[in-house]
Design an enzyme around this catalytic site. Structure first.
Site, PDB file in Angstrom:
ATOM      1  N   GLU A  26       0.851  -1.188   0.000  1.00 44.58           N
ATOM      2  CA  GLU A  26       0.000   0.000   0.000  1.00 44.58           C
ATOM      3  C   GLU A  26       0.888   1.238   0.000  1.00 44.58           C
ATOM      4  OE1 GLU A  26      -2.937   0.141   3.133  1.00 44.58           O
ATOM      5  OE2 GLU A  26      -3.696   2.083   2.464  1.00 44.58           O
ATOM      6  N   ASN A  71      -6.750   1.561   2.584  1.00 44.08           N
ATOM      7  CA  ASN A  71      -7.470   2.822   2.735  1.00 44.08           C
ATOM      8  C   ASN A  71      -7.024   3.854   1.692  1.00 44.08           C
ATOM      9  OD1 ASN A  71      -8.669   1.649   4.961  1.00 44.08           O
ATOM     10  ND2 ASN A  71      -7.333   2.640   6.446  1.00 44.08           N
ATOM     11  N   ASN A 171     -12.043  -1.058  -1.134  1.00 47.18           N
ATOM     12  CA  ASN A 171     -11.407  -1.548   0.082  1.00 47.18           C
ATOM     13  C   ASN A 171     -12.254  -1.226   1.306  1.00 47.18           C
ATOM     14  OD1 ASN A 171      -8.959  -2.424   1.728  1.00 47.18           O
ATOM     15  ND2 ASN A 171      -9.258  -0.341   2.495  1.00 47.18           N
ATOM     16  N   GLU A 172     -12.515  -2.214   2.114  1.00 49.33           N
ATOM     17  CA  GLU A 172     -13.181  -2.036   3.419  1.00 49.33           C
ATOM     18  C   GLU A 172     -14.282  -0.971   3.379  1.00 49.33           C
ATOM     19  OE1 GLU A 172     -10.215  -1.524   6.551  1.00 49.33           O
ATOM     20  OE2 GLU A 172      -9.669  -3.633   6.420  1.00 49.33           O
ATOM     21  N   TYR A 243      -6.780  -8.754  11.803  1.00 54.37           N
ATOM     22  CA  TYR A 243      -5.524  -8.414  12.480  1.00 54.37           C
ATOM     23  C   TYR A 243      -5.677  -8.788  13.954  1.00 54.37           C
ATOM     24  CZ  TYR A 243      -4.435  -5.495   8.389  1.00 54.37           C
ATOM     25  OH  TYR A 243      -4.176  -5.035   7.118  1.00 54.37           O
ATOM     26  N   GLU A 291      -6.057  -9.250   3.681  1.00 48.58           N
ATOM     27  CA  GLU A 291      -5.285  -8.543   4.719  1.00 48.58           C
ATOM     28  C   GLU A 291      -5.310  -9.413   5.955  1.00 48.58           C
ATOM     29  OE1 GLU A 291      -5.913  -4.365   5.594  1.00 48.58           O
ATOM     30  OE2 GLU A 291      -6.530  -3.976   3.522  1.00 48.58           O
ATOM     31  N   GLN A 347       1.582  -6.051   5.722  1.00 50.40           N
ATOM     32  CA  GLN A 347       1.885  -5.745   4.337  1.00 50.40           C
ATOM     33  C   GLN A 347       3.229  -6.371   3.977  1.00 50.40           C
ATOM     34  OE1 GLN A 347       1.113  -1.582   3.479  1.00 50.40           O
ATOM     35  NE2 GLN A 347      -0.894  -1.664   4.455  1.00 50.40           N
TER      36      GLN A 347
HETATM   37  O1  AHR Z   1      -3.092  -2.551   6.259  1.00 57.68           O
HETATM   38  C1  AHR Z   1      -3.368  -1.337   6.896  1.00 57.68           C
HETATM   39  C2  AHR Z   1      -4.813  -0.906   6.729  1.00 57.68           C
HETATM   40  O2  AHR Z   1      -5.639  -1.823   7.387  1.00 57.68           O
HETATM   41  C3  AHR Z   1      -5.361  -0.876   5.328  1.00 57.68           C
HETATM   42  O3  AHR Z   1      -5.094   0.315   4.664  1.00 57.68           O
HETATM   43  C4  AHR Z   1      -6.841  -1.030   5.535  1.00 57.68           C
HETATM   44  O4  AHR Z   1      -7.463  -1.667   4.458  1.00 57.68           O
HETATM   45  C5  AHR Z   1      -6.938  -1.822   6.822  1.00 57.68           C
HETATM   46  O5  AHR Z   1      -7.826  -1.239   7.709  1.00 57.68           O
END
Ligand code: AHR
Length: 497
Positions: A26, A71, A171-172, A243, A291, A347
């Site tokens: 990103e 994002n 994305n999201e 995450y 992710e 990432q």
């Molecule tokens: O990977 C960091 C961020 O986490 C990304 O930009 C977003 O898609 C997610 O919330």
């Protein structure tokens, strides 16, 4: 008591899609600038790509790279990143409150991928933009020539179309923090419109629609169902994100994070199939877990953001315990190989990443590099069913969980078997006993362990090789029974051949 299981090639989960071992780049912090791209770095090539990083990315074994966000993509104009570098605009990156110089864009990314190996997954902006810009981008990238946009690509980057097959539709978009955040209905209709137009440009395009940005989202499940209701015919994959971090010193719960990841995957699969059943559609939507990682998000939230170029953001330094959790997440992905086709570790460099760099200085492997590299290299083939019978313990967040989590991948061509296992106990070694049925490996090729007397040990610029996998002793194949010991808080790879 030992942890035991039986391996039998007659009982499998499914084939591993090579795209399970992807990553994510990103425009965020120093992932691109001073991460993969740093003109003037002693190892940089003529295109400004860092040679030391390229080498580590190849060693990591990354099969897909999702780009350029995240994002970031939700306010990105792809046109800013193509054509002569000197005429590219400086912009505010609203997602990360940074300055985007646009010196790195689509052509540079495709060059990086060509050198690193791997397939692109390009994300389109469905936050501030829509159908027209998404259709323009795929025409620019994939149309052979004879139109304004394709001729522009030819002028910028040559006659050969990029041939990008995988496309992430936004994305999201469920997250209120997302620029251009939408309701599931608004997003579902927009994603369907974009996919429809993009497929008219290139019928081979495959689409990933946004799922929830986490299992904890209040609309989890309902979001996927509504989005798929609008996109079922056009979508190939639904996106999944997760995450984990250690909270308030509760390491046992943290080490069992994959229990949550399993429930997340199974929940999304159930939702996809529920929509398929309602629509009387035989098609099976697969998951793009694009992710996933350990991320100390609470620390990142406290970071100051100013309008700077390539600021140090989200630069988590990972411990042995973090690497064991990453290994455990890889096991969770492999155990669902029948439905999870794509995975992207988020990432790749510097930003919650397995590879770290210093501007003008070295690049090194974080602890989390090792489980990923080993799984990517040896976890190819057919995942066999594994039901571990063994010790358990109780955790505050996930209840009673098995101490040992494991999976096994059979390479039908060579007959080799790769076993991946973690021991979640912080104090006890667990003996492992595996009965092999219908398999005839001759010997233990290797048993490597990632563990340490200090589970908080990390690799840093000053001590880049502080933590590395080591060879275990005493692992033996006795006829059809494999015996090994899994040290406390460890990631293990045992290969038989
Ligand atoms: O990977 C960091 C961020 O986490 C990304 O930009 C977003 O898609 C997610 O919330």
């Amino acid at each position: 008591p030992p942890a035991r299981f039986v391996l039998d090639p007659a009982f499998d989960v499914g084939d591993v899609d090579p795209r399970l071992f992807g990553a994510f780049v990103e425009h965020l912090g120093r992932c691109v600038y001073t991460g993969i791209y740093e003109p003037g770095h002693p190892s940089a090539d003529a295109a400004g790509l860092r040679g030391d990083v390229l080498e580590l990315v190849r060693e990591l074994g990354v099969s897909v790279i999702r780009y350029p966000g995240g994002n970031f993509v939700s306010a990105y104009r792809w046109e800013d990143g193509v054509g002569p570098v000197e005429s590219r605009p400086r912009r505010l990156d609203l997602a990360w409150s940074s300055i985007e110089t646009n010196r790195f864009g689509l052509a540079e990314f495709m060059d990086f991928l060509r050198k690193a190996g791997g397939e692109p997954m390009l994300a389109v902006n469905l936050g501030t933009r829509g159908v027209a810009e998404a259709a323009d981008l795929i025409e620019y990238a994939n149309h052979p020539g004879g139109t304004a946009l394709s001729e522009q690509r030819i002028a910028h980057a040559g006659a050969e179309p990029y041939g990008v097959r995988l496309w992430a539709l936004g994305n999201e978009m469920d997250g209120p923090w997302q620029i251009g955040h939408k309701s599931a209905q608004e997003y579902g209709r927009l994603a369907a419109g974009a996919a429809y137009a993009m497929r008219l440009v290139d019928p081979t395009a495959q689409f990933v629609v946004c799922g929830s940005s986490g299992r904890g989202m209040p609309t989890f499940g309902a979001w996927e169902a509504e989005v798929l209701q609008h996109t079922y015919d056009l979508a190939d994959y639904v996106s999944v994100h997760a995450y984990y971090e250690e909270r308030e010193g509760d390491r046992d719960s943290f080490l069992a994070s994959a229990v949550d990841m399993d429930a997340l995957i199974e929940g999304v699969v159930a939702t996809c199939d529920h929509v398929g059943a309602r629509l009387k559609n035989q098609k099976r939507i697969r998951l793009s877990f694009d992710e996933w990682n350990v991320w100390y998000m609470s620390k990142s939230e406290a970071q100051q953001r100013t309008w700077a170029e390539a600021p140090r953001l989200l630069e988590d330094v990972y411990s042995v315990a973090d690497a064991v959790v990453v290994g455990s997440m890889l096991i969770s992905l492999l155990r669902h190989a029948d439905r999870v086709a794509i995975g992207c570790l988020a990432q790749l460099v510097n930003v919650i990443a397995p590879i770290m760099t210093e501007p003008g200085g070295p690049a090194w492997r974080q602890t989390t590099f090792y489980p990923f590299a080993q799984a990517s290299r040896h976890g190819r083939g057919r995942v066999l069913q594994v039901h571990v019978d063994g010790p358990t313990h109780s955790t505050a967040v996930h209840g009673t969980v098995p101490l040992v989590q494991a999976t096994a991948v059979l390479d039908d061509t060579s007959g080799h078997v790769a076993l991946f296992a973690v021991n979640r106990s912080q104090t006890e070694a667990v003996p492992l006993q595996v009965e092999l049925r219908g398999l005839s490996p001759q010997r233990v090729l290797e048993h490597t362990v990632l563990a340490d007397g200090d589970p908080d040990a990390k690799n840093t610029a000053a001590a880049p090789e502080r933590v590395e996998p080591y060879a275990a002793e005493g692992t033996a194949l006795d006829g059809t029974v494999l015996r090994a010991t899994l040290p406390p808080l460890s990631w293990n790879m045992i290969r038989l051949g």
